[in-house]
Every structure is written in structure tokens, then in C-alpha cells.
Design a protein around this motif. Structure first.
Motif, mmCIF file in Angstrom:
data_model
loop_
_atom_site.group_PDB
_atom_site.id
_atom_site.type_symbol
_atom_site.label_atom_id
_atom_site.label_comp_id
_atom_site.label_asym_id
_atom_site.label_seq_id
_atom_site.Cartn_x
_atom_site.Cartn_y
_atom_site.Cartn_z
ATOM 1 N N MET A 127 0.825 -1.185 0.000
ATOM 2 C CA MET A 127 0.000 0.000 0.000
ATOM 3 C C MET A 127 0.874 1.254 0.000
ATOM 4 O O MET A 127 1.904 1.297 0.650
ATOM 5 N N TRP A 128 0.415 2.263 -0.695
ATOM 6 C CA TRP A 128 1.132 3.532 -0.790
ATOM 7 C C TRP A 128 0.268 4.673 -0.276
ATOM 8 O O TRP A 128 -0.948 4.671 -0.431
ATOM 9 N N THR A 129 0.896 5.665 0.287
ATOM 10 C CA THR A 129 0.267 6.933 0.613
ATOM 11 C C THR A 129 0.845 7.955 -0.349
ATOM 12 O O THR A 129 2.059 7.980 -0.570
ATOM 13 N N TYR A 130 -0.020 8.763 -0.937
ATOM 14 C CA TYR A 130 0.429 9.765 -1.903
ATOM 15 C C TYR A 130 0.281 11.166 -1.332
ATOM 16 O O TYR A 130 -0.624 11.437 -0.545
ATOM 17 N N LYS A 131 1.185 12.049 -1.732
ATOM 18 C CA LYS A 131 1.176 13.445 -1.299
ATOM 19 C C LYS A 131 1.517 14.295 -2.504
ATOM 20 O O LYS A 131 2.464 14.016 -3.230
ATOM 21 N N SER A 132 0.729 15.345 -2.709
ATOM 22 C CA SER A 132 0.999 16.268 -3.813
ATOM 23 C C SER A 132 1.261 17.664 -3.268
ATOM 24 O O SER A 132 0.657 18.079 -2.287
ATOM 25 N N ASP A 133 2.180 18.358 -3.906
ATOM 26 C CA ASP A 133 2.514 19.740 -3.565
ATOM 27 C C ASP A 133 2.352 20.590 -4.812
ATOM 28 O O ASP A 133 2.664 20.147 -5.920
ATOM 29 N N VAL A 134 1.891 21.814 -4.618
ATOM 30 C CA VAL A 134 1.825 22.784 -5.710
ATOM 31 C C VAL A 134 2.937 23.794 -5.484
ATOM 32 O O VAL A 134 2.999 24.446 -4.448
ATOM 33 N N LEU A 135 3.823 23.875 -6.442
ATOM 34 C CA LEU A 135 4.957 24.790 -6.372
ATOM 35 C C LEU A 135 4.724 25.894 -7.401
ATOM 36 O O LEU A 135 4.769 25.647 -8.609
ATOM 37 N N GLU A 136 4.427 27.102 -6.919
ATOM 38 C CA GLU A 136 4.208 28.214 -7.845
ATOM 39 C C GLU A 136 5.517 28.635 -8.482
ATOM 40 O O GLU A 136 6.545 28.685 -7.820
ATOM 41 N N THR A 137 5.452 28.939 -9.760
ATOM 42 C CA THR A 137 6.632 29.438 -10.463
ATOM 43 C C THR A 137 6.742 30.938 -10.245
ATOM 44 O O THR A 137 5.771 31.600 -9.878
ATOM 45 N N SER A 138 7.913 31.476 -10.447
ATOM 46 C CA SER A 138 8.110 32.912 -10.247
ATOM 47 C C SER A 138 7.533 33.733 -11.391
ATOM 48 O O SER A 138 7.219 34.900 -11.223
ATOM 49 N N VAL A 139 7.402 33.136 -12.555
ATOM 50 C CA VAL A 139 6.850 33.814 -13.734
ATOM 51 C C VAL A 139 6.089 32.796 -14.573
ATOM 52 O O VAL A 139 6.159 31.598 -14.332
ATOM 53 N N LYS A 140 5.377 33.288 -15.584
ATOM 54 C CA LYS A 140 4.779 32.372 -16.544
ATOM 55 C C LYS A 140 5.887 31.813 -17.423
ATOM 56 O O LYS A 140 6.817 32.530 -17.787
ATOM 57 N N TRP A 141 5.797 30.538 -17.728
ATOM 58 C CA TRP A 141 6.762 29.934 -18.641
ATOM 59 C C TRP A 141 6.151 29.928 -20.033
ATOM 60 O O TRP A 141 5.035 29.480 -20.231
ATOM 61 N N ARG A 149 14.197 25.579 -7.007
ATOM 62 C CA ARG A 149 13.129 25.388 -6.014
ATOM 63 C C ARG A 149 12.476 24.018 -6.170
ATOM 64 O O ARG A 149 12.143 23.367 -5.183
ATOM 65 N N LEU A 150 12.316 23.557 -7.418
ATOM 66 C CA LEU A 150 11.766 22.224 -7.661
ATOM 67 C C LEU A 150 12.713 21.156 -7.124
ATOM 68 O O LEU A 150 12.281 20.225 -6.425
ATOM 69 N N ASP A 151 13.998 21.279 -7.401
ATOM 70 C CA ASP A 151 14.991 20.333 -6.879
ATOM 71 C C ASP A 151 14.992 20.326 -5.351
ATOM 72 O O ASP A 151 15.050 19.263 -4.726
ATOM 73 N N ASP A 152 14.902 21.508 -4.746
ATOM 74 C CA ASP A 152 14.880 21.606 -3.289
ATOM 75 C C ASP A 152 13.664 20.887 -2.708
ATOM 76 O O ASP A 152 13.763 20.185 -1.695
ATOM 77 N N THR A 165 5.796 11.906 -9.946
ATOM 78 C CA THR A 165 5.569 12.608 -11.203
ATOM 79 C C THR A 165 5.417 14.099 -10.957
ATOM 80 O O THR A 165 5.235 14.531 -9.827
ATOM 81 N N HIS A 166 5.496 14.863 -12.022
ATOM 82 C CA HIS A 166 5.209 16.293 -11.947
ATOM 83 C C HIS A 166 4.450 16.708 -13.193
ATOM 84 O O HIS A 166 4.488 16.022 -14.215
ATOM 85 N N SER A 167 3.745 17.807 -13.077
ATOM 86 C CA SER A 167 2.973 18.314 -14.195
ATOM 87 C C SER A 167 2.975 19.829 -14.137
ATOM 88 O O SER A 167 2.747 20.414 -13.076
ATOM 89 N N TYR A 168 3.236 20.451 -15.255
ATOM 90 C CA TYR A 168 3.208 21.912 -15.329
ATOM 91 C C TYR A 168 1.766 22.364 -15.495
ATOM 92 O O TYR A 168 1.022 21.824 -16.312
ATOM 93 N N ILE A 195 3.665 24.148 -10.684
ATOM 94 C CA ILE A 195 4.047 22.773 -10.970
ATOM 95 C C ILE A 195 3.399 21.906 -9.906
ATOM 96 O O ILE A 195 3.549 22.166 -8.706
ATOM 97 N N LEU A 196 2.657 20.893 -10.314
ATOM 98 C CA LEU A 196 2.078 19.934 -9.395
ATOM 99 C C LEU A 196 3.082 18.782 -9.283
ATOM 100 O O LEU A 196 3.458 18.176 -10.279
ATOM 101 N N VAL A 197 3.533 18.492 -8.061
ATOM 102 C CA VAL A 197 4.537 17.471 -7.825
ATOM 103 C C VAL A 197 3.928 16.416 -6.905
ATOM 104 O O VAL A 197 3.385 16.761 -5.859
#
Length: 66
Positions: free
Chosen positions: A1-15, A27-30, A44-47, A58-60
Motif C-alpha cells: 500500500m502507498w500513501t500519496y502526497k501532492s505539492d503545488v509549487l508556484e513558479t516565479s513567472v509564466k513559462w 526550487r523544484l529540486d529543493d 511525477t510532476h505536471s506543469y 508545478i504539481l509534484v
């Protein structure tokens, strides 16, 4: 069994297109390294572009065995 956790990392600007600035990538690496130290495995991650705002995000997702 797995527990999942998602974080939203706001970017400093629009890409635009496929570009990102160094600060956002650091910041993503950190975030990934911080969660790994807590025992979370990067899955996984998704822009998430926001065409009407000045920033996007970025949803991580991580998982940890229960």
C-alpha cells in the motif's frame, strides 16, 4: 500500500513554450530533495500553466509505503 502526497509549487513567472528559469528549477529540486529526506519518493510532476495570471505552477506528486 502507498500513501500519496501532492505539492503545488508556484513558479516565479509564466513559462512560455518549454523554458523555465534557473530559480524555479532550483526550487523544484529543493522540494524533491526535501521530501526525499522525509521518506517520500518522487512519482511525477505536471506543469499547470495559467494564461490569465502572471504565474503558473508545478504539481509534484510523491509516495511513501505505508
Amino acid at each position: 500500500m502507498w500513501t500519496y502526497k501532492s505539492d503545488v509549487l508556484e513558479t516565479s513567472v509564466k513559462w512560455f513554450k518549454d523554458s523555465a528559469n534557473r530559480e524555479d528549477l532550483e526550487r523544484l529540486d529543493d522540494l524533491i530533495n526535501s521530501r526525499a529526506n522525509e521518506g517520500w519518493e518522487f512519482v511525477t510532476h505536471s506543469y499547470m500553466p495559467n494564461v490569465t495570471a502572471t504565474r503558473s505552477a508545478i504539481l509534484v506528486t510523491f509516495r511513501k509505503e505505508q
